[in-house]
Design a protein around this motif. Structure first.
Motif, PDB file in Angstrom:
ATOM      1  N   PRO A 180       0.819  -1.224   0.000  1.00 60.46           N
ATOM      2  CA  PRO A 180       0.000   0.000   0.000  1.00 60.46           C
ATOM      3  C   PRO A 180       0.856   1.279   0.000  1.00 60.46           C
ATOM      4  O   PRO A 180       0.522   2.249  -0.672  1.00 60.46           O
ATOM      5  N   LYS A 181       1.954   1.261   0.744  1.00 65.91           N
ATOM      6  CA  LYS A 181       2.842   2.425   0.771  1.00 65.91           C
ATOM      7  C   LYS A 181       3.452   2.644  -0.609  1.00 65.91           C
ATOM      8  O   LYS A 181       3.529   3.779  -1.087  1.00 65.91           O
ATOM      9  N   LEU A 182       3.886   1.560  -1.251  1.00 61.58           N
ATOM     10  CA  LEU A 182       4.471   1.654  -2.582  1.00 61.58           C
ATOM     11  C   LEU A 182       3.453   2.203  -3.581  1.00 61.58           C
ATOM     12  O   LEU A 182       3.772   3.076  -4.389  1.00 61.58           O
ATOM     13  N   ALA A 183       2.229   1.730  -3.494  1.00 65.47           N
ATOM     14  CA  ALA A 183       1.173   2.226  -4.379  1.00 65.47           C
ATOM     15  C   ALA A 183       0.953   3.723  -4.165  1.00 65.47           C
ATOM     16  O   ALA A 183       0.825   4.484  -5.133  1.00 65.47           O
ATOM     17  N   ASP A 184       0.930   4.162  -2.899  1.00 62.73           N
ATOM     18  CA  ASP A 184       0.756   5.588  -2.603  1.00 62.73           C
ATOM     19  C   ASP A 184       1.908   6.415  -3.158  1.00 62.73           C
ATOM     20  O   ASP A 184       1.700   7.498  -3.700  1.00 62.73           O
ATOM     21  N   ILE A 185       3.125   5.924  -2.999  1.00 61.31           N
ATOM     22  CA  ILE A 185       4.292   6.677  -3.456  1.00 61.31           C
ATOM     23  C   ILE A 185       4.353   6.754  -4.977  1.00 61.31           C
ATOM     24  O   ILE A 185       4.645   7.808  -5.534  1.00 61.31           O
ATOM     25  N   ILE A 186       4.059   5.661  -5.653  1.00 60.75           N
ATOM     26  CA  ILE A 186       4.176   5.640  -7.117  1.00 60.75           C
ATOM     27  C   ILE A 186       2.975   6.292  -7.800  1.00 60.75           C
ATOM     28  O   ILE A 186       3.129   7.009  -8.782  1.00 60.75           O
ATOM     29  N   TRP A 187       1.769   6.064  -7.291  1.00 58.74           N
ATOM     30  CA  TRP A 187       0.574   6.592  -7.957  1.00 58.74           C
ATOM     31  C   TRP A 187      -0.078   7.744  -7.209  1.00 58.74           C
ATOM     32  O   TRP A 187      -1.109   8.261  -7.635  1.00 58.74           O
ATOM     33  N   GLY A 188       0.507   8.160  -6.107  1.00 60.91           N
ATOM     34  CA  GLY A 188      -0.002   9.330  -5.405  1.00 60.91           C
ATOM     35  C   GLY A 188      -1.365   9.122  -4.790  1.00 60.91           C
ATOM     36  O   GLY A 188      -1.812   7.995  -4.577  1.00 60.91           O
ATOM     37  N   ASP A 189      -2.025  10.223  -4.532  1.00 61.88           N
ATOM     38  CA  ASP A 189      -3.346  10.205  -3.889  1.00 61.88           C
ATOM     39  C   ASP A 189      -4.448  10.036  -4.917  1.00 61.88           C
ATOM     40  O   ASP A 189      -5.328  10.887  -5.054  1.00 61.88           O
ATOM     41  N   SER A 190      -4.404   8.953  -5.647  1.00 64.21           N
ATOM     42  CA  SER A 190      -5.459   8.709  -6.626  1.00 64.21           C
ATOM     43  C   SER A 190      -6.747   8.358  -5.889  1.00 64.21           C
ATOM     44  O   SER A 190      -6.744   7.554  -4.959  1.00 64.21           O
ATOM     45  N   ALA A 191      -7.828   8.956  -6.313  1.00 65.75           N
ATOM     46  CA  ALA A 191      -9.115   8.701  -5.670  1.00 65.75           C
ATOM     47  C   ALA A 191      -9.646   7.311  -6.005  1.00 65.75           C
ATOM     48  O   ALA A 191     -10.429   6.746  -5.259  1.00 65.75           O
ATOM     49  N   ASP A 192      -9.204   6.741  -7.119  1.00 65.26           N
ATOM     50  CA  ASP A 192      -9.706   5.449  -7.575  1.00 65.26           C
ATOM     51  C   ASP A 192      -8.770   4.326  -7.128  1.00 65.26           C
ATOM     52  O   ASP A 192      -7.807   3.990  -7.810  1.00 65.26           O
ATOM     53  N   GLU A 193      -9.068   3.763  -5.968  1.00 61.18           N
ATOM     54  CA  GLU A 193      -8.248   2.693  -5.385  1.00 61.18           C
ATOM     55  C   GLU A 193      -8.160   1.489  -6.319  1.00 61.18           C
ATOM     56  O   GLU A 193      -7.109   0.861  -6.442  1.00 61.18           O
ATOM     57  N   HIS A 194      -9.252   1.161  -6.983  1.00 68.68           N
ATOM     58  CA  HIS A 194      -9.275   0.017  -7.908  1.00 68.68           C
ATOM     59  C   HIS A 194      -8.286   0.236  -9.063  1.00 68.68           C
ATOM     60  O   HIS A 194      -7.546  -0.674  -9.432  1.00 68.68           O
ATOM     61  N   ASP A 205       3.153  15.102 -11.785  1.00 67.86           N
ATOM     62  CA  ASP A 205       2.055  15.313 -10.835  1.00 67.86           C
ATOM     63  C   ASP A 205       2.083  14.327  -9.663  1.00 67.86           C
ATOM     64  O   ASP A 205       1.031  13.891  -9.193  1.00 67.86           O
ATOM     65  N   ASN A 206       3.270  13.966  -9.188  1.00 69.29           N
ATOM     66  CA  ASN A 206       3.360  13.030  -8.069  1.00 69.29           C
ATOM     67  C   ASN A 206       4.310  13.600  -7.020  1.00 69.29           C
ATOM     68  O   ASN A 206       5.520  13.381  -7.080  1.00 69.29           O
ATOM     69  N   GLU A 207       3.747  14.316  -6.063  1.00 76.19           N
ATOM     70  CA  GLU A 207       4.585  14.981  -5.066  1.00 76.19           C
ATOM     71  C   GLU A 207       5.298  13.996  -4.143  1.00 76.19           C
ATOM     72  O   GLU A 207       6.410  14.260  -3.690  1.00 76.19           O
ATOM     73  N   TYR A 208       4.692  12.836  -3.854  1.00 77.31           N
ATOM     74  CA  TYR A 208       5.307  11.884  -2.933  1.00 77.31           C
ATOM     75  C   TYR A 208       6.592  11.291  -3.509  1.00 77.31           C
ATOM     76  O   TYR A 208       7.626  11.280  -2.846  1.00 77.31           O
ATOM     77  N   TYR A 209       6.525  10.778  -4.724  1.00 74.29           N
ATOM     78  CA  TYR A 209       7.709  10.182  -5.337  1.00 74.29           C
ATOM     79  C   TYR A 209       8.764  11.254  -5.604  1.00 74.29           C
ATOM     80  O   TYR A 209       9.948  11.043  -5.348  1.00 74.29           O
ATOM     81  N   ASN A 210       8.325  12.385  -6.095  1.00 73.99           N
ATOM     82  CA  ASN A 210       9.279  13.455  -6.401  1.00 73.99           C
ATOM     83  C   ASN A 210       9.949  14.001  -5.145  1.00 73.99           C
ATOM     84  O   ASN A 210      11.115  14.394  -5.178  1.00 73.99           O
ATOM     85  N   GLU A 211       9.240  13.995  -4.027  1.00 76.24           N
ATOM     86  CA  GLU A 211       9.850  14.398  -2.753  1.00 76.24           C
ATOM     87  C   GLU A 211      10.901  13.365  -2.332  1.00 76.24           C
ATOM     88  O   GLU A 211      11.975  13.725  -1.850  1.00 76.24           O
ATOM     89  N   ASN A 243      16.695  12.235  -1.739  1.00 72.69           N
ATOM     90  CA  ASN A 243      17.877  11.458  -2.097  1.00 72.69           C
ATOM     91  C   ASN A 243      18.891  12.304  -2.858  1.00 72.69           C
ATOM     92  O   ASN A 243      20.103  12.172  -2.640  1.00 72.69           O
ATOM     93  N   ARG A 244      18.422  13.167  -3.722  1.00 74.87           N
ATOM     94  CA  ARG A 244      19.343  14.053  -4.452  1.00 74.87           C
ATOM     95  C   ARG A 244      20.112  14.939  -3.471  1.00 74.87           C
ATOM     96  O   ARG A 244      21.327  15.094  -3.581  1.00 74.87           O
ATOM     97  N   GLN A 245      19.398  15.518  -2.527  1.00 65.43           N
ATOM     98  CA  GLN A 245      20.051  16.375  -1.532  1.00 65.43           C
ATOM     99  C   GLN A 245      21.026  15.579  -0.678  1.00 65.43           C
ATOM    100  O   GLN A 245      22.129  16.043  -0.381  1.00 65.43           O
ATOM    101  N   HIS A 246      20.646  14.368  -0.301  1.00 64.62           N
ATOM    102  CA  HIS A 246      21.516  13.524   0.517  1.00 64.62           C
ATOM    103  C   HIS A 246      22.828  13.221  -0.201  1.00 64.62           C
ATOM    104  O   HIS A 246      23.909  13.421   0.359  1.00 64.62           O
TER     105      HIS A 246
END
Length: 173
Positions: free
Chosen positions: A44-58, A126-132, A137-140
């Motif tokens: 579920p965390k991976l799905a959130d990070i890669i696809w963001g806050d998509s309203a359509d869980e399916h 349009d994916n703030e989670y993955y881009n963050e 990592n870039r800054q690190h």
């Protein structure tokens, strides 16, 4: 067993047994990059990070299944495994050579393989989670490079000063 070589410092490149792998869509590529770095994560965390806050869980779950299918098609069926139904990781039996693992070696003095920022120019639209995650990592790694270069410069400067003192003493007498 397979060998994965991943160059994450710079534009990003994944080799499977010496041959470059090109995944057909960015989310699948992003998923592999994420697992290479993080080692394992909850689905579920991976799905959130890669696809963001998509309203359509399916749709998110369908996209995740499709990405995993594409990745397994390119890397082999046993490439992605899970310790449980909710955990996913790259098969620990696969040999993985990551440039960032070499870069994390505190004794490193050769920085020539640092080809640029972490996954330079890679992002998910349009994916703030993955881009963050990318930005962190870039800054690190940029900060780590700066620290290592400063330390190497200080070390070489001290050696130069010691040599200069020795030359002065030898020519003064």
């Amino acid at each position: 067993m397979q060998k994965i070589t991943a160059e994450l410092l710079g534009s990003g490149r994944i080799l499977l047994d010496g041959k470059q792998v090109n995944l057909p869509f960015k989310q699948a590529e992003a998923l592999v990059y994420y697992l290479l770095v993080e080692k394992e994560t909850f689905r579920p965390k991976l799905a959130d990070i890669i696809w963001g806050d998509s309203a359509d869980e399916h749709k998110v779950q369908s996209n995740m299944r499709n990405a995993i299918y594409v990745i397994r098609r390119e890397f082999g069926r046993d490439f992605l495994v899970g310790a449980s139904k909710n955990v996913i990781q790259i098969n620990p039996e696969i040999r993985i050579d990551l440039d960032i693992d070499r870069f994390n070696d505190k004794n490193l003095t050769d920085f020539s393989f640092y080809a640029g920022d972490f996954l330079e120019n890679f992002y998910l639209k349009d994916n703030e989670y993955y881009n963050e995650w990318l930005l962190n990592n870039r800054q690190h790694y940029r900060g780590l490079l700066q620290e290592r270069l400063k330390a190497e410069t200080r070390k070489r400067l001290a050696a130069y000063e010691k040599l200069s003192d020795g030359i002065r003493q030898a020519t003064a007498g």
